[in-house]
Scaffold this motif. Sequence first.
Motif, PDB file in Angstrom:
ATOM      1  N   ASP A  64      66.707  42.604  -9.464  1.00  0.00           N
ATOM      2  CA  ASP A  64      66.381  41.308  -8.868  1.00  0.00           C
ATOM      3  C   ASP A  64      65.401  41.385  -7.710  1.00  0.00           C
ATOM      4  O   ASP A  64      65.128  40.391  -7.046  1.00  0.00           O
ATOM      5  N   SER A  65      64.845  42.569  -7.438  1.00  0.00           N
ATOM      6  CA  SER A  65      63.830  42.708  -6.392  1.00  0.00           C
ATOM      7  C   SER A  65      63.043  43.980  -6.641  1.00  0.00           C
ATOM      8  O   SER A  65      63.495  44.871  -7.368  1.00  0.00           O
ATOM      9  N   VAL A  66      61.881  44.081  -6.023  1.00  0.00           N
ATOM     10  CA  VAL A  66      61.039  45.264  -6.190  1.00  0.00           C
ATOM     11  C   VAL A  66      61.758  46.499  -5.667  1.00  0.00           C
ATOM     12  O   VAL A  66      61.594  47.602  -6.199  1.00  0.00           O
ATOM     13  N   ARG A  67      62.561  46.337  -4.639  1.00  0.00           N
ATOM     14  CA  ARG A  67      63.266  47.476  -4.046  1.00  0.00           C
ATOM     15  C   ARG A  67      64.526  47.861  -4.820  1.00  0.00           C
ATOM     16  O   ARG A  67      65.007  48.991  -4.727  1.00  0.00           O
ATOM     17  N   ASN A  68      65.072  46.911  -5.556  1.00  0.00           N
ATOM     18  CA  ASN A  68      66.327  47.160  -6.268  1.00  0.00           C
ATOM     19  C   ASN A  68      66.027  47.701  -7.661  1.00  0.00           C
ATOM     20  O   ASN A  68      65.913  46.959  -8.630  1.00  0.00           O
ATOM     21  N   HIS A  69      65.882  49.011  -7.726  1.00  0.00           N
ATOM     22  CA  HIS A  69      65.567  49.625  -9.016  1.00  0.00           C
ATOM     23  C   HIS A  69      66.161  51.025  -9.112  1.00  0.00           C
ATOM     24  O   HIS A  69      66.532  51.632  -8.108  1.00  0.00           O
ATOM     25  N   SER A  70      66.271  51.502 -10.332  1.00  0.00           N
ATOM     26  CA  SER A  70      66.717  52.862 -10.610  1.00  0.00           C
ATOM     27  C   SER A  70      65.657  53.538 -11.469  1.00  0.00           C
ATOM     28  O   SER A  70      64.915  52.870 -12.191  1.00  0.00           O
ATOM     29  N   TYR A  71      65.563  54.866 -11.379  1.00  0.00           N
ATOM     30  CA  TYR A  71      64.632  55.550 -12.273  1.00  0.00           C
ATOM     31  C   TYR A  71      65.379  56.577 -13.109  1.00  0.00           C
ATOM     32  O   TYR A  71      66.397  57.130 -12.697  1.00  0.00           O
ATOM     33  N   TYR A  72      64.864  56.770 -14.317  1.00  0.00           N
ATOM     34  CA  TYR A  72      65.449  57.705 -15.277  1.00  0.00           C
ATOM     35  C   TYR A  72      64.343  58.624 -15.787  1.00  0.00           C
ATOM     36  O   TYR A  72      63.244  58.147 -16.115  1.00  0.00           O
ATOM     37  N   ARG A  73      64.613  59.902 -15.845  1.00  0.00           N
ATOM     38  CA  ARG A  73      63.641  60.811 -16.443  1.00  0.00           C
ATOM     39  C   ARG A  73      63.502  60.470 -17.922  1.00  0.00           C
ATOM     40  O   ARG A  73      64.456  60.033 -18.559  1.00  0.00           O
ATOM     41  N   ILE A  74      62.323  60.681 -18.444  1.00  0.00           N
ATOM     42  CA  ILE A  74      61.978  60.194 -19.772  1.00  0.00           C
ATOM     43  C   ILE A  74      62.955  60.671 -20.851  1.00  0.00           C
ATOM     44  O   ILE A  74      63.297  59.919 -21.769  1.00  0.00           O
ATOM     45  N   GLN A  75      63.444  61.894 -20.743  1.00  0.00           N
ATOM     46  CA  GLN A  75      64.342  62.423 -21.764  1.00  0.00           C
ATOM     47  C   GLN A  75      65.756  61.846 -21.653  1.00  0.00           C
ATOM     48  O   GLN A  75      66.562  61.985 -22.570  1.00  0.00           O
ATOM     49  N   GLN A  89      69.804  42.455 -25.572  1.00  0.00           N
ATOM     50  CA  GLN A  89      69.206  41.454 -26.447  1.00  0.00           C
ATOM     51  C   GLN A  89      68.150  40.598 -25.743  1.00  0.00           C
ATOM     52  O   GLN A  89      67.513  39.759 -26.363  1.00  0.00           O
ATOM     53  N   LYS A  90      67.985  40.829 -24.450  1.00  0.00           N
ATOM     54  CA  LYS A  90      66.986  40.101 -23.680  1.00  0.00           C
ATOM     55  C   LYS A  90      65.610  40.722 -23.923  1.00  0.00           C
ATOM     56  O   LYS A  90      65.504  41.931 -24.145  1.00  0.00           O
ATOM     57  N   PRO A  91      64.524  39.932 -23.931  1.00  0.00           N
ATOM     58  CA  PRO A  91      63.187  40.528 -24.069  1.00  0.00           C
ATOM     59  C   PRO A  91      62.941  41.600 -23.008  1.00  0.00           C
ATOM     60  O   PRO A  91      63.357  41.444 -21.860  1.00  0.00           O
ATOM     61  N   THR A  92      62.283  42.669 -23.412  1.00  0.00           N
ATOM     62  CA  THR A  92      62.015  43.782 -22.502  1.00  0.00           C
ATOM     63  C   THR A  92      60.522  44.023 -22.406  1.00  0.00           C
ATOM     64  O   THR A  92      59.831  44.151 -23.423  1.00  0.00           O
ATOM     65  N   VAL A  93      60.001  44.077 -21.182  1.00  0.00           N
ATOM     66  CA  VAL A  93      58.602  44.430 -20.962  1.00  0.00           C
ATOM     67  C   VAL A  93      58.546  45.851 -20.412  1.00  0.00           C
ATOM     68  O   VAL A  93      59.348  46.242 -19.567  1.00  0.00           O
ATOM     69  N   ILE A  94      57.622  46.635 -20.960  1.00  0.00           N
ATOM     70  CA  ILE A  94      57.375  47.986 -20.456  1.00  0.00           C
ATOM     71  C   ILE A  94      55.938  48.027 -19.948  1.00  0.00           C
ATOM     72  O   ILE A  94      54.988  47.893 -20.726  1.00  0.00           O
ATOM     73  N   LEU A 111      52.930  43.034 -10.274  1.00  0.00           N
ATOM     74  CA  LEU A 111      53.389  42.738 -11.632  1.00  0.00           C
ATOM     75  C   LEU A 111      54.914  42.693 -11.710  1.00  0.00           C
ATOM     76  O   LEU A 111      55.482  41.800 -12.354  1.00  0.00           O
ATOM     77  N   VAL A 112      55.582  43.630 -11.062  1.00  0.00           N
ATOM     78  CA  VAL A 112      57.042  43.624 -11.073  1.00  0.00           C
ATOM     79  C   VAL A 112      57.575  42.338 -10.452  1.00  0.00           C
ATOM     80  O   VAL A 112      58.478  41.687 -10.987  1.00  0.00           O
ATOM     81  N   GLN A 113      57.003  41.944  -9.305  1.00  0.00           N
ATOM     82  CA  GLN A 113      57.457  40.715  -8.647  1.00  0.00           C
ATOM     83  C   GLN A 113      57.216  39.497  -9.532  1.00  0.00           C
ATOM     84  O   GLN A 113      58.048  38.580  -9.569  1.00  0.00           O
ATOM     85  N   ALA A 114      56.104  39.494 -10.256  1.00  0.00           N
ATOM     86  CA  ALA A 114      55.826  38.371 -11.156  1.00  0.00           C
ATOM     87  C   ALA A 114      56.901  38.252 -12.226  1.00  0.00           C
ATOM     88  O   ALA A 114      57.389  37.148 -12.522  1.00  0.00           O
ATOM     89  N   TYR A 115      57.299  39.374 -12.802  1.00  0.00           N
ATOM     90  CA  TYR A 115      58.328  39.344 -13.848  1.00  0.00           C
ATOM     91  C   TYR A 115      59.701  39.008 -13.274  1.00  0.00           C
ATOM     92  O   TYR A 115      60.506  38.334 -13.929  1.00  0.00           O
ATOM     93  N   ILE A 116      59.975  39.458 -12.053  1.00  0.00           N
ATOM     94  CA  ILE A 116      61.245  39.103 -11.407  1.00  0.00           C
ATOM     95  C   ILE A 116      61.300  37.590 -11.182  1.00  0.00           C
ATOM     96  O   ILE A 116      62.314  36.938 -11.446  1.00  0.00           O
ATOM     97  N   THR A 117      60.203  37.021 -10.718  1.00  0.00           N
ATOM     98  CA  THR A 117      60.130  35.577 -10.504  1.00  0.00           C
ATOM     99  C   THR A 117      60.281  34.825 -11.822  1.00  0.00           C
ATOM    100  O   THR A 117      60.954  33.796 -11.887  1.00  0.00           O
ATOM    101  N   ASN A 118      59.666  35.364 -12.873  1.00  0.00           N
ATOM    102  CA  ASN A 118      59.773  34.739 -14.198  1.00  0.00           C
ATOM    103  C   ASN A 118      61.228  34.728 -14.658  1.00  0.00           C
ATOM    104  O   ASN A 118      61.723  33.704 -15.160  1.00  0.00           O
ATOM    105  N   GLY A 119      61.906  35.846 -14.516  1.00  0.00           N
ATOM    106  CA  GLY A 119      63.323  35.931 -14.803  1.00  0.00           C
ATOM    107  C   GLY A 119      63.709  36.089 -16.257  1.00  0.00           C
ATOM    108  O   GLY A 119      64.902  36.137 -16.578  1.00  0.00           O
ATOM    109  N   GLY A 120      62.744  36.199 -17.162  1.00  0.00           N
ATOM    110  CA  GLY A 120      63.083  36.212 -18.578  1.00  0.00           C
ATOM    111  C   GLY A 120      63.062  37.561 -19.253  1.00  0.00           C
ATOM    112  O   GLY A 120      63.187  37.632 -20.483  1.00  0.00           O
ATOM    113  N   PHE A 121      62.910  38.643 -18.480  1.00  0.00           N
ATOM    114  CA  PHE A 121      62.725  39.953 -19.099  1.00  0.00           C
ATOM    115  C   PHE A 121      63.548  41.042 -18.420  1.00  0.00           C
ATOM    116  O   PHE A 121      63.794  40.990 -17.207  1.00  0.00           O
ATOM    117  N   ASN A 122      63.954  42.056 -19.188  1.00  0.00           N
ATOM    118  CA  ASN A 122      64.299  43.349 -18.618  1.00  0.00           C
ATOM    119  C   ASN A 122      62.976  43.985 -18.224  1.00  0.00           C
ATOM    120  O   ASN A 122      62.019  43.993 -19.014  1.00  0.00           O
TER     121      ASN A 122
END
Length: 339
Positions: A64-75, A89-94, A111-122
């Motif tokens: 729900d914010s640019v600061r509130n995130h987790s990261y995962y190694r690709i594998q 089941q929610k639309p996902t943007v990568i 871009l992240v803030q734009a999608y957070i504001t939009n609210g429709g995507f993972n």
Amino acid sequence: MFEVKFKRYYCLVISVLTASAECQRESSLPLSKDSFQQIQRIFMPTPRGRKAELSDIRINYYRDSVRNHSYYRIQDAVSLLSDPTFERQKPTVIYVHGYVEVTSDESGATLVQAYITNGGFNILFLDWSNLAFGDYISVLFNIKPVGHEVGRAILRLLKQGLNIQGLHMVGHSMGAHVAAVAARLMKARGYTVPRLTALDAAHPGFYPPIQTVPINSKDADFVDVIHTDGGWFGASASIGHADFWPNDGMAKQPGCLPFTLPLTFENFCNHWRSWQYWAESVNGGNFVARKCDNYDDFLRGNCYGTAYMGLAAAPELRGNYYLRTAAQEPFALGERGAV
């Protein structure tokens, strides 16, 4: 004369790096403390604390914010599906960043803030900065292995329940080609990406290609492209199902300076307009374009109809679309931009 010009250029660089008052008095070009950031990164093998290995590619998941995130190694990307806030089941943007960029840059944060504001995507952000730093040619040879690693990770996510119908990959500059390689691998394994968006796909080293086939309309069900610096940092030819050409798709974009020092922050203004337009469209910006054969026809009004550039672009669109934008935010002009 050459010695005078060289001295002025040298002074411009020194004025930024050392804050020399004498040089600053002579400086007339708009420079800032960030002007040489991209150049400095060219001489860095990796961002601090990262390894130039495929295993250190990361996927950031934003909540729900640019600061509130987790990261995962690709594998270990499938672990993100265990996050209780992730809706399969929610639309996902990568989103895939470009050359010598990091997730905290203005492009990523905007871009992240734009999608957070939009609210429709993972919201997933592919962080391949550990293999996107250094000299340009070396990074070119990283595109294919990075894309393949990313494609395999997304396949694992799909097999564990991620909804492919809502999957949308967005890549800026070199990131567009990374996304295309990933989508290509997935397609070969039976999973076709519904939508792939290129934000001023990188031109040098891809047209013609040195090592990797560039993004093209075969990579996904719908490939849409926004061109803003065609022929320089960005591709100058139509490469998708729908290619959008704001202000003829090349420098100088409105609001960008006509003269800048090569490779400085200011020099990328036209190239970076692509992600700025995209972010605004995610937030509801109304970029109306017209289907035309070329920009001259657009200026003469010899066009066929209207369409939307950006997130609202319809998947059935085919051809080239032209429009005008404002010189500063908000960039979208609505119907006025299509006349």
